[in-house]
Design an enzyme around this catalytic site. Structure first.
Site, mmCIF file in Angstrom:
data_model
loop_
_atom_site.group_PDB
_atom_site.id
_atom_site.type_symbol
_atom_site.label_atom_id
_atom_site.label_comp_id
_atom_site.label_asym_id
_atom_site.label_seq_id
_atom_site.Cartn_x
_atom_site.Cartn_y
_atom_site.Cartn_z
ATOM 1 N N LYS A 269 24.323 9.849 60.946
ATOM 2 C CA LYS A 269 23.509 11.054 60.706
ATOM 3 C C LYS A 269 24.236 11.991 59.729
ATOM 4 C CE LYS A 269 20.086 11.990 62.298
ATOM 5 N NZ LYS A 269 18.711 11.647 61.847
ATOM 6 N N TYR B 84 26.651 6.679 65.822
ATOM 7 C CA TYR B 84 25.360 7.376 65.632
ATOM 8 C C TYR B 84 25.565 8.648 64.809
ATOM 9 C CZ TYR B 84 21.679 10.786 66.678
ATOM 10 O OH TYR B 84 20.723 11.753 66.559
ATOM 11 N N LYS C 98 8.589 2.003 62.432
ATOM 12 C CA LYS C 98 8.945 0.583 62.601
ATOM 13 C C LYS C 98 8.561 0.073 63.986
ATOM 14 C CE LYS C 98 13.245 -2.110 62.421
ATOM 15 N NZ LYS C 98 14.704 -1.968 62.395
ATOM 16 N N THR D 34 21.082 16.384 63.511
ATOM 17 C CA THR D 34 21.530 16.697 64.867
ATOM 18 C C THR D 34 22.799 17.545 64.876
ATOM 19 O OG1 THR D 34 22.569 15.601 66.775
ATOM 20 C CG2 THR D 34 22.568 14.362 64.742
ATOM 21 N N ASP D 35 23.016 18.231 65.999
ATOM 22 C CA ASP D 35 24.272 18.995 66.161
ATOM 23 C C ASP D 35 25.481 18.061 66.271
ATOM 24 O OD1 ASP D 35 23.667 17.982 68.693
ATOM 25 O OD2 ASP D 35 23.840 19.896 69.741
ATOM 26 N N GLU D 36 25.221 16.774 66.565
ATOM 27 C CA GLU D 36 26.331 15.848 66.808
ATOM 28 C C GLU D 36 27.165 15.584 65.552
ATOM 29 O OE1 GLU D 36 25.643 12.556 69.386
ATOM 30 O OE2 GLU D 36 23.910 13.501 70.312
ATOM 31 N N GLY E 147 35.080 8.045 73.365
ATOM 32 C CA GLY E 147 34.934 9.118 72.366
ATOM 33 C C GLY E 147 33.880 10.147 72.738
ATOM 34 N N HIS E 148 33.638 10.339 74.030
ATOM 35 C CA HIS E 148 32.564 11.234 74.468
ATOM 36 C C HIS E 148 32.826 12.687 74.040
ATOM 37 C CE1 HIS E 148 29.455 11.660 77.957
ATOM 38 N NE2 HIS E 148 29.022 12.136 76.814
ATOM 39 N N TYR F 235 28.496 9.997 83.316
ATOM 40 C CA TYR F 235 29.744 9.644 82.632
ATOM 41 C C TYR F 235 30.873 10.584 83.021
ATOM 42 C CZ TYR F 235 27.371 6.460 79.376
ATOM 43 O OH TYR F 235 26.680 5.424 78.815
HETATM 44 N N1 LIG Z 1 16.471 13.719 70.659
HETATM 45 C C1 LIG Z 1 17.280 14.719 70.359
HETATM 46 O O1 LIG Z 1 17.736 15.442 71.242
HETATM 47 C C2 LIG Z 1 17.617 15.001 68.915
HETATM 48 C C3 LIG Z 1 18.330 16.166 68.621
HETATM 49 C C4 LIG Z 1 18.600 16.461 67.276
HETATM 50 C C5 LIG Z 1 18.164 15.606 66.279
HETATM 51 N N2 LIG Z 1 17.495 14.467 66.604
HETATM 52 C C6 LIG Z 1 17.029 13.611 65.505
HETATM 53 O O2 LIG Z 1 15.615 13.639 65.542
HETATM 54 C C7 LIG Z 1 15.086 12.411 65.042
HETATM 55 C C8 LIG Z 1 14.127 11.825 66.068
HETATM 56 O O3 LIG Z 1 14.826 11.610 67.285
HETATM 57 P P1 LIG Z 1 14.080 11.112 68.588
HETATM 58 O O4 LIG Z 1 14.840 11.591 69.753
HETATM 59 O O5 LIG Z 1 12.625 11.389 68.467
HETATM 60 O O6 LIG Z 1 14.314 9.527 68.448
HETATM 61 P P2 LIG Z 1 13.481 8.307 69.048
HETATM 62 O O7 LIG Z 1 14.467 7.204 69.162
HETATM 63 O O8 LIG Z 1 12.708 8.723 70.230
HETATM 64 O O9 LIG Z 1 12.431 7.970 67.894
HETATM 65 C C9 LIG Z 1 12.799 7.413 66.667
HETATM 66 C C10 LIG Z 1 11.557 6.848 66.005
HETATM 67 O O10 LIG Z 1 11.944 6.350 64.722
HETATM 68 C C11 LIG Z 1 11.400 5.039 64.570
HETATM 69 N N3 LIG Z 1 12.297 4.286 63.684
HETATM 70 C C12 LIG Z 1 13.587 3.912 63.928
HETATM 71 N N4 LIG Z 1 14.068 3.230 62.881
HETATM 72 C C13 LIG Z 1 13.069 3.167 61.951
HETATM 73 C C14 LIG Z 1 12.965 2.597 60.669
HETATM 74 N N5 LIG Z 1 13.984 1.930 60.122
HETATM 75 N N6 LIG Z 1 11.812 2.742 59.982
HETATM 76 C C15 LIG Z 1 10.760 3.420 60.523
HETATM 77 N N7 LIG Z 1 10.798 3.959 61.757
HETATM 78 C C16 LIG Z 1 11.945 3.843 62.461
HETATM 79 C C17 LIG Z 1 11.341 4.461 65.962
HETATM 80 O O11 LIG Z 1 10.422 3.384 66.064
HETATM 81 C C18 LIG Z 1 10.929 5.680 66.770
HETATM 82 O O12 LIG Z 1 9.528 5.832 66.786
HETATM 83 C C19 LIG Z 1 16.297 11.513 64.789
HETATM 84 O O13 LIG Z 1 16.593 11.571 63.428
HETATM 85 C C20 LIG Z 1 17.416 12.144 65.590
HETATM 86 O O14 LIG Z 1 18.662 11.917 64.984
HETATM 87 C C21 LIG Z 1 17.205 14.150 67.905
#
Ligand SMILES: NC(=O)c1ccc[n+]([C@@H]2O[C@H](COP(=O)([O-])OP(=O)(O)OC[C@H]3O[C@@H](n4cnc5c(N)ncnc54)[C@H](O)[C@@H]3O)[C@@H](O)[C@H]2O)c1
Length: 320
Positions: A151, A147, A32, A120-122, A272-273, A204
């Site tokens: 998830k 968030y 997106k 995610t672990d969250e 809620g941290h 925080y």
């Molecule tokens: N970053 C972390 O430490 C971490 C850890 C565990 C899991 N995750 C999971 O990994 C995935 C990616 O995380 P990230 O850190 O790369 O996030 P990010 O925010 O860097 O990237 C998210 C991407 O998804 C796209 N996006 C968002 N909503 C959209 C939609 N409705 N349609 C199409 N594209 C959309 C955004 O444009 C962006 O490119 C997520 O699902 C997150 O929950 C992240």
């Protein structure tokens, strides 16, 4: 392969890794292009006619159906990913993280696709700070902010599609990632960029919160292992078991860029941290033969070098 969210942090690292290691596969990247995305994160030298980028929303059912028609596998990285933003306004989180996942699951059901959900672990909530306890695949979900609640809901919906429709569903839950392409609203890039421009680094509460860090490529190799050998209906946890408090992490980063700890500024805690996250990756090690290969300090050093080298690019993306 239909990859969603491939212009974000983990998705772009995944696509670059996949195009380099599986050059015969074709990828369509549906993104997106939210504030977190950048099309230039995709390494164009790897693209050889087997890659297509489509700007679009997973919450748009018709776009998803159109692209799913020609796919075999869906890997869903697309999400709103920042806890603070979910506290200010949960609405885009429901749309992308829940309605979007529902559309991807429905399209996967219609065209009989393999579906992998990146989570995610969250979703497991918070562990006591003084314990050595870790979450595993059998731990119950206890998300504590909008968030992580979206998830968790997405994981449960995906799991229900396996149980109800016998679909080819897998889920992976990973601990905190670090590496190139992360948006500077997140702790590691934010600390480095603030330090480089002499800005205060907000922490925080007292900074005691413990996070469990993994280098992004180790996470991606985990997803690769699930796509290759994962069992449908199963969840896999990925962690490199590098636990460190936020305060210690910030001090480590300040030292690595030669800046003083006086830049640290303690601010009111996040509501809620969660105080501690920790995952037990034994199942992924035993059943997938996966293990993390990057050494924490080496990977952190190369990550710092990346943000220092490209500081002008990332500073433009900063919101505060
Ligand atoms: N970053 C972390 O430490 C971490 C850890 C565990 C899991 N995750 C999971 O990994 C995935 C990616 O995380 P990230 O850190 O790369 O996030 P990010 O925010 O860097 O990237 C998210 C991407 O998804 C796209 N996006 C968002 N909503 C959209 C939609 N409705 N349609 C199409 N594209 C959309 C955004 O444009 C962006 O490119 C997520 O699902 C997150 O929950 C992240």
């Amino acid at each position: 392969m239909l990859v969603t969210g491939g212009c974000g942090f983990i998705g772009s690292n995944f696509i670059n890794y996949w195009l380099s290691n599986h050059p015969d596969d074709s990828i369509v990247n549906l993104d997106k292009m939210t504030y977190a995305a950048d099309e230039n994160y995709i390494d164009k030298s790897m693209v050889k006619g087997n890659f297509e980028f489509v700007k679009g929303d997973i919450a748009d059912r018709n776009t998803v159906l159109l692209l799913a028609k020609n796919a075999e596998v869906v890997v869903n990285f697309a999400a709103e990913s920042h806890v603070d933003r979910s506290i200010t306004d949960p609405s885009p989180f429901i749309k992308s993280n829940n309605v979007g996942v529902f559309n991807l699951l429905e399209a996967s059901r219609k065209y009989e696709l393999r579906f992998h959900q990146i989570s995610t672990d969250e979703v497991f909530g918070s562990l006591p700070i003084e314990s050595v306890e870790k979450f595993d695949e059998d731990s119950s979900y206890n998300p504590r902010n909008p968030y992580s609640a979206t998830k968790a809901a997405a994981d449960l919906l995906a799991r229900s599609y396996y149980n109800t429709y016998g679909m080819k569903v897998t889920i992976s839950n990973c601990s905190n990632n670090f590496g190139p392409h992360q948006h500077p609203e997140k702790l590691i890039p934010k600390t480095i960029l603030h330090a480089l421009s002499g800005k205060k680094i907000p922490i925080y509460g007292n900074g005691d919160q413990v996070r469990d860090w993994i280098y992004v490529e180790d996470h991606i190799r985990g997803v690769e292992a699930v796509l290759k050998n994962g069992k449908f209906g199963e969840t896999y946890l990925f962690s490199s078991e590098n636990e460190i408090s936020n305060l210690k992490m910030v001090k480590k980063l300040l030292k690595s860029v030669g800046k003083d700890e006086s830049l640290i500024e303690f601010v009111a805690d996040r509501p809620g941290h969660d105080v501690r996250y920790a995952l037990d990756p034994s199942k992924a090690r035993k059943t997938l033969g996966w293990n993390s290969v990057f050494k924490f300090d080496d990977a952190l050093k190369s990550t710092v070098e990346h943000y220092v080298k490209l500081k002008e690019l990332y500073q433009k993306k900063m919101v505060d």
